[in-house]
Design a protein around this motif. Structure first.
Motif, PDB file in Angstrom:
ATOM      1  N   GLN A 188       0.594 -85.595   8.268  1.00 30.12           N
ATOM      2  CA  GLN A 188      -0.001 -84.815   7.188  1.00 30.12           C
ATOM      3  C   GLN A 188       0.854 -83.583   6.902  1.00 30.12           C
ATOM      4  O   GLN A 188       1.410 -82.975   7.817  1.00 30.12           O
ATOM      5  N   GLN A 189       0.928 -83.243   5.643  1.00 35.91           N
ATOM      6  CA  GLN A 189       1.716 -82.075   5.238  1.00 35.91           C
ATOM      7  C   GLN A 189       1.012 -81.373   4.076  1.00 35.91           C
ATOM      8  O   GLN A 189       0.457 -82.012   3.187  1.00 35.91           O
ATOM      9  N   ARG A 190       1.076 -80.043   4.090  1.00 34.19           N
ATOM     10  CA  ARG A 190       0.476 -79.229   3.022  1.00 34.19           C
ATOM     11  C   ARG A 190       1.517 -78.204   2.576  1.00 34.19           C
ATOM     12  O   ARG A 190       2.108 -77.509   3.409  1.00 34.19           O
ATOM     13  N   GLN A 191       1.749 -78.136   1.291  1.00 28.53           N
ATOM     14  CA  GLN A 191       2.732 -77.204   0.743  1.00 28.53           C
ATOM     15  C   GLN A 191       2.031 -76.231  -0.196  1.00 28.53           C
ATOM     16  O   GLN A 191       1.375 -76.635  -1.158  1.00 28.53           O
ATOM     17  N   SER A 192       2.160 -74.930   0.092  1.00 30.18           N
ATOM     18  CA  SER A 192       1.517 -73.883  -0.701  1.00 30.18           C
ATOM     19  C   SER A 192       2.580 -73.076  -1.437  1.00 30.18           C
ATOM     20  O   SER A 192       3.683 -72.870  -0.926  1.00 30.18           O
ATOM     21  N   TYR A 193       2.222 -72.594  -2.637  1.00 31.35           N
ATOM     22  CA  TYR A 193       3.184 -71.892  -3.494  1.00 31.35           C
ATOM     23  C   TYR A 193       2.623 -70.540  -3.940  1.00 31.35           C
ATOM     24  O   TYR A 193       1.472 -70.443  -4.371  1.00 31.35           O
ATOM     25  N   ASN A 194       3.436 -69.540  -3.847  1.00 33.92           N
ATOM     26  CA  ASN A 194       3.206 -68.255  -4.505  1.00 33.92           C
ATOM     27  C   ASN A 194       4.500 -67.900  -5.229  1.00 33.92           C
ATOM     28  O   ASN A 194       5.596 -68.196  -4.738  1.00 33.92           O
ATOM     29  N   ALA A 195       4.375 -67.276  -6.397  1.00 32.09           N
ATOM     30  CA  ALA A 195       5.590 -67.026  -7.177  1.00 32.09           C
ATOM     31  C   ALA A 195       5.443 -65.750  -7.993  1.00 32.09           C
ATOM     32  O   ALA A 195       4.327 -65.309  -8.311  1.00 32.09           O
ATOM     33  N   LYS A 196       6.592 -65.180  -8.337  1.00 34.13           N
ATOM     34  CA  LYS A 196       6.664 -64.038  -9.242  1.00 34.13           C
ATOM     35  C   LYS A 196       7.519 -64.429 -10.442  1.00 34.13           C
ATOM     36  O   LYS A 196       8.500 -65.157 -10.303  1.00 34.13           O
ATOM     37  N   ARG A 197       7.132 -63.905 -11.589  1.00 34.85           N
ATOM     38  CA  ARG A 197       7.834 -64.245 -12.822  1.00 34.85           C
ATOM     39  C   ARG A 197       8.159 -62.966 -13.585  1.00 34.85           C
ATOM     40  O   ARG A 197       7.348 -62.042 -13.649  1.00 34.85           O
ATOM     41  N   GLU A 198       9.365 -62.924 -14.182  1.00 31.01           N
ATOM     42  CA  GLU A 198       9.815 -61.749 -14.921  1.00 31.01           C
ATOM     43  C   GLU A 198      10.714 -62.214 -16.069  1.00 31.01           C
ATOM     44  O   GLU A 198      11.540 -63.109 -15.880  1.00 31.01           O
ATOM     45  N   GLU A 199      10.560 -61.623 -17.270  1.00 26.41           N
ATOM     46  CA  GLU A 199      11.334 -62.046 -18.434  1.00 26.41           C
ATOM     47  C   GLU A 199      11.708 -60.840 -19.295  1.00 26.41           C
ATOM     48  O   GLU A 199      11.017 -59.820 -19.280  1.00 26.41           O
ATOM     49  N   TRP A 200      12.760 -60.989 -20.073  1.00 26.47           N
ATOM     50  CA  TRP A 200      13.075 -60.016 -21.119  1.00 26.47           C
ATOM     51  C   TRP A 200      13.842 -60.731 -22.227  1.00 26.47           C
ATOM     52  O   TRP A 200      14.461 -61.771 -21.994  1.00 26.47           O
ATOM     53  N   ASP A 201      13.770 -60.174 -23.435  1.00 27.83           N
ATOM     54  CA  ASP A 201      14.506 -60.741 -24.560  1.00 27.83           C
ATOM     55  C   ASP A 201      14.886 -59.630 -25.520  1.00 27.83           C
ATOM     56  O   ASP A 201      14.250 -58.569 -25.574  1.00 27.83           O
ATOM     57  N   ILE A 202      15.939 -59.879 -26.293  1.00 25.49           N
ATOM     58  CA  ILE A 202      16.387 -58.971 -27.340  1.00 25.49           C
ATOM     59  C   ILE A 202      16.750 -59.809 -28.562  1.00 25.49           C
ATOM     60  O   ILE A 202      17.323 -60.900 -28.419  1.00 25.49           O
ATOM     61  N   ASN A 203      16.373 -59.326 -29.760  1.00 26.84           N
ATOM     62  CA  ASN A 203      16.574 -60.101 -30.977  1.00 26.84           C
ATOM     63  C   ASN A 203      17.088 -59.213 -32.109  1.00 26.84           C
ATOM     64  O   ASN A 203      16.751 -58.025 -32.183  1.00 26.84           O
ATOM     65  N   VAL A 204      17.889 -59.791 -32.974  1.00 27.13           N
ATOM     66  CA  VAL A 204      18.284 -59.157 -34.227  1.00 27.13           C
ATOM     67  C   VAL A 204      17.884 -60.108 -35.347  1.00 27.13           C
ATOM     68  O   VAL A 204      17.786 -61.321 -35.149  1.00 27.13           O
ATOM     69  N   GLY A 205      17.622 -59.540 -36.533  1.00 24.05           N
ATOM     70  CA  GLY A 205      17.180 -60.401 -37.614  1.00 24.05           C
ATOM     71  C   GLY A 205      17.347 -59.778 -38.973  1.00 24.05           C
ATOM     72  O   GLY A 205      17.771 -58.621 -39.111  1.00 24.05           O
ATOM     73  N   TYR A 206      17.007 -60.564 -39.979  1.00 19.78           N
ATOM     74  CA  TYR A 206      17.089 -60.112 -41.372  1.00 19.78           C
ATOM     75  C   TYR A 206      15.849 -60.604 -42.100  1.00 19.78           C
ATOM     76  O   TYR A 206      15.498 -61.787 -42.026  1.00 19.78           O
ATOM     77  N   ALA A 207      15.173 -59.677 -42.780  1.00 20.25           N
ATOM     78  CA  ALA A 207      13.982 -60.021 -43.557  1.00 20.25           C
ATOM     79  C   ALA A 207      14.401 -60.519 -44.935  1.00 20.25           C
ATOM     80  O   ALA A 207      14.813 -59.741 -45.789  1.00 20.25           O
ATOM     81  N   LEU A 208      14.292 -61.819 -45.116  1.00 27.25           N
ATOM     82  CA  LEU A 208      14.670 -62.409 -46.388  1.00 27.25           C
ATOM     83  C   LEU A 208      13.700 -61.995 -47.486  1.00 27.25           C
ATOM     84  O   LEU A 208      14.102 -61.733 -48.622  1.00 27.25           O
ATOM     85  N   THR A 209      12.415 -61.945 -47.159  1.00 30.16           N
ATOM     86  CA  THR A 209      11.362 -61.442 -48.034  1.00 30.16           C
ATOM     87  C   THR A 209      10.421 -60.633 -47.144  1.00 30.16           C
ATOM     88  O   THR A 209      10.546 -60.646 -45.916  1.00 30.16           O
ATOM     89  N   PRO A 210       9.439 -59.935 -47.724  1.00 32.14           N
ATOM     90  CA  PRO A 210       8.487 -59.221 -46.868  1.00 32.14           C
ATOM     91  C   PRO A 210       7.702 -60.122 -45.934  1.00 32.14           C
ATOM     92  O   PRO A 210       7.075 -59.632 -45.000  1.00 32.14           O
ATOM     93  N   ASN A 211       7.732 -61.432 -46.147  1.00 38.08           N
ATOM     94  CA  ASN A 211       6.945 -62.359 -45.337  1.00 38.08           C
ATOM     95  C   ASN A 211       7.779 -63.356 -44.538  1.00 38.08           C
ATOM     96  O   ASN A 211       7.217 -64.178 -43.826  1.00 38.08           O
TER      97      ASN A 211
END
Length: 363
Positions: A188-211
């Motif tokens: 018999q075997q039992r596997q337990s999980y604990n985890a940490k998660r971290e993210e970041w992002d950076i974006n550039v863009g252009y507004a073609l119209t107000p929407n």
């Protein structure tokens, strides 16, 4: 004499009528001028009311990234900065994490052990399975800059800890020598999980119209797994169970790559609106091999979909004298998934999803 008197009387009457007519003409001209002045005042009033209304409509258009209302900010913003705005905000994401990537490290002892012609062999019955986390609340602070139609922004998914449902397995092993059973155990075997998660992002863009706005950028994801394996053996002949042995391991997944995306919005009545964002990423997943310890890299697809309702606050809700020129609150659903594309790990997925709500302030 009589004729002279009649002529004089006629001339006096004519003069009186002429004077009255002149007074009426003067009064008519004055009334016409007042009417023209009132029309100009009415038109000016209508234009002054339409200006903030159109500004508020533009504010709604880019929710949840509000656009600065220049009419509100005119009392403090320098002329050189009229086309520039800064938006800060915080998104709260009630998210759950499901992952089959961690299933890469389910050890071989979870596979079936069978006896073939007196020899023990592993049967490859280990199927990658999705493990499910508990639900956590993550704060995502955001910062957006805008100059005319050009956009620059980013967000940080603060480090969040998750606990996952454990995975268990048992294998019955029978050893056969000359026809008699010499060993009959249940492993018999039992596997337990604990985890940490971290993210970041950076974006550039252009507004073609107000929407409609097109975006491109870069995203990074780090996942840190703590895995605990517990082993025990039960002899089915004697019923005796050995003490469990425990083994702890740690694995780190790093994913990063470029992004392409689209941001859409549609204003509705009374300050309400809808928004929809989609991002696709061409990422690379890096981790260490559990057996050799060597680095392994795999191609991975990243996708993000978020949509919901927004509400733009008008000037009545913004304190007078503050540098805040626009504000927007929003709520929706956010769904993010990563799928590994390498041949050996194809189909392994990482999904994070849940309801999100936030507030943005433009300056």
């Amino acid at each position: 004499m009589k004729k002279t008197l009649l002529k004089t009387t006629a001339l006096i009457g004519l003069a009186f009528l002429s004077s009255a007519y002149a007074d009426d003409a003067t009064e008519l001209a004055r009334l016409r001028q007042e009417n023209a002045d009132l029309k100009k005042q009415l038109q000016a009033a209508q234009e002054s009311q339409a200006a903030p209304a159109s500004a508020h409509a533009e504010t709604r258009a880019f929710a949840p990234m509000p656009v600065a209302d220049d009419t509100h900010a005119a009392d403090w913003k320098p002329t050189a900065l009229k086309d520039f705005s800064v938006s800060i905000g915080t998104k709260v994401w009630v998210n759950r994490w499901d992952s089959s990537i961690a299933g890469l490290f389910i050890p071989a002892s979870f596979r079936g052990l069978n006896q073939t012609n007196g020899a023990l062999v592993y049967s490859d019955t280990n199927q990658t399975q999705m493990i499910h986390s508990d639900e956590q609340v993550t704060a995502i602070p955001t910062l957006n800059l805008r100059y005319k139609n050009f956009l620059l922004g980013g967000g940080y998914y603060s480090q969040t800890s998750f606990g996952f449902d454990p995975v268990s397995a048992s294998t019955r092993l029978t050893l056969v020598g000359d026809g008699s059973v010499t060993d009959d155990n249940n492993y018999q075997q039992r596997q337990s999980y604990n985890a940490k998660r971290e993210e970041w992002d950076i974006n550039v863009g252009y507004a073609l119209t107000p929407n409609i706005a097109f975006l491109t950028g870069y995203k990074s994801v780090r996942q840190h797994f703590d895995i605990q394996n517990s082993f025990s053996t039960q002899n089915l002949l004697t019923g005796r169970t050995t003490d469990a042995n425990t083994e702890n391991k740690q694995y780190i997944f790093d994913l990063d790559g470029p992004l392409l995306g689209l941001a859409l919005s549609a204003p509705m009545a009374h300050g309400f609106g809808t928004y929809f964002n989609y991002m696709h990423g061409f990422m690379t997943e890096h981790h260490s091999d559990s057996n050799t310890g060597q680095g392994v890299s795999s191609a991975a697809d990243y996708n993000l979909i978020e949509g919901g309702l927004s509400y733009s606050l008008d000037g009545n809700f913004i304190p007078a004298g503050t540098p805040i020129s626009a504000a927007a609150i929003y709520a929706g659903y956010r769904y993010q998934w990563i799928e590994v594309q390498s041949d050996e790990n194809r189909g392994n997925k990482d999904i994070t999803q849940g309801f999100a709500a936030g507030l943005n302030l433009a300056f």
